[in-house]
Scaffold this motif. Structure first.
Motif, PDB file in Angstrom:
ATOM      1  N   ASP A  86      38.176 -68.941  48.403  1.00 24.71           N
ATOM      2  CA  ASP A  86      38.904 -68.718  49.643  1.00 24.71           C
ATOM      3  C   ASP A  86      37.989 -68.345  50.806  1.00 24.71           C
ATOM      4  OD1 ASP A  86      38.308 -66.206  48.633  1.00 24.71           O
ATOM      5  OD2 ASP A  86      40.187 -65.297  49.283  1.00 24.71           O
ATOM      6  N   PHE A  87      36.690 -68.530  50.638  1.00 20.38           N
ATOM      7  CA  PHE A  87      35.749 -68.178  51.701  1.00 20.38           C
ATOM      8  C   PHE A  87      35.901 -69.159  52.850  1.00 20.38           C
ATOM      9  CE2 PHE A  87      31.696 -67.771  53.844  1.00 20.38           C
ATOM     10  CZ  PHE A  87      31.594 -66.406  53.896  1.00 20.38           C
ATOM     11  N   TYR A  94      29.922 -59.851  49.743  1.00 19.47           N
ATOM     12  CA  TYR A  94      29.456 -59.162  48.531  1.00 19.47           C
ATOM     13  C   TYR A  94      30.479 -59.261  47.407  1.00 19.47           C
ATOM     14  CZ  TYR A  94      25.455 -57.039  50.817  1.00 19.47           C
ATOM     15  OH  TYR A  94      24.261 -56.840  51.450  1.00 19.47           O
ATOM     16  N   VAL A  95      31.729 -58.933  47.710  1.00 18.39           N
ATOM     17  CA  VAL A  95      32.724 -58.769  46.652  1.00 18.39           C
ATOM     18  C   VAL A  95      33.545 -60.029  46.393  1.00 18.39           C
ATOM     19  CG1 VAL A  95      32.829 -56.291  47.020  1.00 18.39           C
ATOM     20  CG2 VAL A  95      34.470 -57.757  48.202  1.00 18.39           C
ATOM     21  N   LYS A  96      33.536 -60.975  47.319  1.00 16.73           N
ATOM     22  CA  LYS A  96      34.205 -62.266  47.182  1.00 16.73           C
ATOM     23  C   LYS A  96      35.699 -62.134  46.907  1.00 16.73           C
ATOM     24  CE  LYS A  96      29.948 -64.316  45.706  1.00 16.73           C
ATOM     25  NZ  LYS A  96      29.093 -64.363  44.576  1.00 16.73           N
ATOM     26  N   SER A  97      36.305 -61.123  47.470  1.00 15.89           N
ATOM     27  CA  SER A  97      37.743 -60.912  47.371  1.00 15.89           C
ATOM     28  C   SER A  97      38.192 -60.294  48.692  1.00 15.89           C
ATOM     29  CB  SER A  97      38.067 -59.959  46.218  1.00 15.89           C
ATOM     30  OG  SER A  97      39.343 -59.384  46.373  1.00 15.89           O
ATOM     31  N   TRP A  98      39.160 -60.958  49.351  1.00 15.72           N
ATOM     32  CA  TRP A  98      39.612 -60.441  50.637  1.00 15.72           C
ATOM     33  C   TRP A  98      40.316 -59.104  50.476  1.00 15.72           C
ATOM     34  CZ3 TRP A  98      37.282 -61.783  54.730  1.00 15.72           C
ATOM     35  CH2 TRP A  98      36.822 -63.089  54.905  1.00 15.72           C
ATOM     36  N   GLN A  99      41.072 -58.928  49.393  1.00 11.25           N
ATOM     37  CA  GLN A  99      41.769 -57.660  49.174  1.00 11.25           C
ATOM     38  C   GLN A  99      40.754 -56.517  49.009  1.00 11.25           C
ATOM     39  OE1 GLN A  99      45.119 -56.919  49.326  1.00 11.25           O
ATOM     40  NE2 GLN A  99      44.298 -54.861  49.295  1.00 11.25           N
ATOM     41  N   ALA A 100      39.740 -56.747  48.183  1.00  6.15           N
ATOM     42  CA  ALA A 100      38.709 -55.723  47.992  1.00  6.15           C
ATOM     43  C   ALA A 100      37.957 -55.473  49.298  1.00  6.15           C
ATOM     44  CB  ALA A 100      37.744 -56.146  46.885  1.00  6.15           C
ATOM     45  N   ALA A 101      37.702 -56.533  50.059  1.00  7.54           N
ATOM     46  CA  ALA A 101      37.000 -56.385  51.343  1.00  7.54           C
ATOM     47  C   ALA A 101      37.822 -55.540  52.314  1.00  7.54           C
ATOM     48  CB  ALA A 101      36.697 -57.757  51.941  1.00  7.54           C
ATOM     49  N   GLU A 102      39.139 -55.722  52.312  1.00  6.80           N
ATOM     50  CA  GLU A 102      39.998 -54.899  53.172  1.00  6.80           C
ATOM     51  C   GLU A 102      39.959 -53.436  52.743  1.00  6.80           C
ATOM     52  OE1 GLU A 102      43.894 -56.679  53.257  1.00  6.80           O
ATOM     53  OE2 GLU A 102      43.137 -58.481  54.239  1.00  6.80           O
ATOM     54  N   ASP A 103      39.978 -53.204  51.430  1.00  8.87           N
ATOM     55  CA  ASP A 103      39.886 -51.829  50.922  1.00  8.87           C
ATOM     56  C   ASP A 103      38.561 -51.188  51.317  1.00  8.87           C
ATOM     57  OD1 ASP A 103      42.382 -52.211  49.785  1.00  8.87           O
ATOM     58  OD2 ASP A 103      41.603 -52.513  47.749  1.00  8.87           O
ATOM     59  N   ILE A 104      37.493 -51.947  51.181  1.00  7.25           N
ATOM     60  CA  ILE A 104      36.159 -51.446  51.538  1.00  7.25           C
ATOM     61  C   ILE A 104      36.099 -51.156  53.034  1.00  7.25           C
ATOM     62  CG2 ILE A 104      33.724 -52.127  51.753  1.00  7.25           C
ATOM     63  CD1 ILE A 104      34.127 -53.577  48.997  1.00  7.25           C
ATOM     64  N   THR A 105      36.703 -52.019  53.836  1.00  5.72           N
ATOM     65  CA  THR A 105      36.730 -51.808  55.289  1.00  5.72           C
ATOM     66  C   THR A 105      37.389 -50.477  55.619  1.00  5.72           C
ATOM     67  OG1 THR A 105      36.747 -54.188  55.699  1.00  5.72           O
ATOM     68  CG2 THR A 105      37.506 -52.766  57.491  1.00  5.72           C
TER      69      THR A 105
END
Length: 179
Positions: A91-92, A32-43
């Motif tokens: 970076d996907f 969804y967000v296409k950013s690993w940093q944001a994905a970690e925060d969401i996790t």
């Protein structure tokens, strides 16, 4: 309770859920967000929310479906937030979704194919990208996707069919026109 069996604590259950689903939650958020940093925060937010609401979890769905629903909602909230910035999905890495090993030559070909596929999936409109990811990469069935996304079952089927059609068109070189 049976003699000799102890009740699992909320903290132990949360730890088991984190161990089993944290990587999948992060990958789903990333789509969804296409950013690993944001994905970690969401996790992290997903599991905080999980912890706060674990006592009220109803066994109407699986923990997996429940966690994915929280993830989708948190990801959509992030995309609506004023802090969101568009990030290109360079970076996907679809190889995170599979654990199979191939020969070095096959891996190079597969990585190129995965990159091309991931690039095309991530270019799909969100409503189509969502069903493709949940169906093919998270192994949810159409009913589970319907429950998770609060979308009618027939709508999920239609979106899945249209998503596959759009991907076929992309492979044929036809550009999407803002759909």
């Amino acid at each position: 309770m049976e003699p000799g069996r102890r009740t699992i604590t909320t903290e132990e259950l949360l730890e088991m859920l984190v161990d089993e689903y944290s990587e999948r939650v992060k990958r789903l958020a990333y789509t969804y967000v296409k950013s690993w940093q944001a994905a970690e925060d969401i996790t992290q937010e997903v599991f905080i929310s999980c912890y706060k609401n674990l006592d009220s979890f109803r066994i109407e769905s699986s923990y997996k479906t429940w966690l994915f629903k929280i993830t989708v909602n948190k990801s959509k909230d992030y995309l609506k937030s004023k802090w969101y910035k568009s990030i290109a999905p360079f970076d996907f890495n679809w190889s995170l979704f599979s654990g199979m090993k191939a020969s070095p030559e096959d891996e190079v070909i597969e990585k190129n194919d995965e990159y091309i596929l991931s690039e095309k999936v991530l270019r799909l409109p969100a409503k189509y990208r969502e069903v493709i990811i949940l169906y093919y990469y998270e192994d949810l069935n159409i009913r589970e996707i319907s429950e998770l996304s609060n979308i009618n079952l027939d709508t999920v089927k239609t979106r899945l069919r249209r998503a596959k059609s759009l991907l076929r068109k992309m492979y044929e070189g036809v550009e999407l026109d803002g759909e």
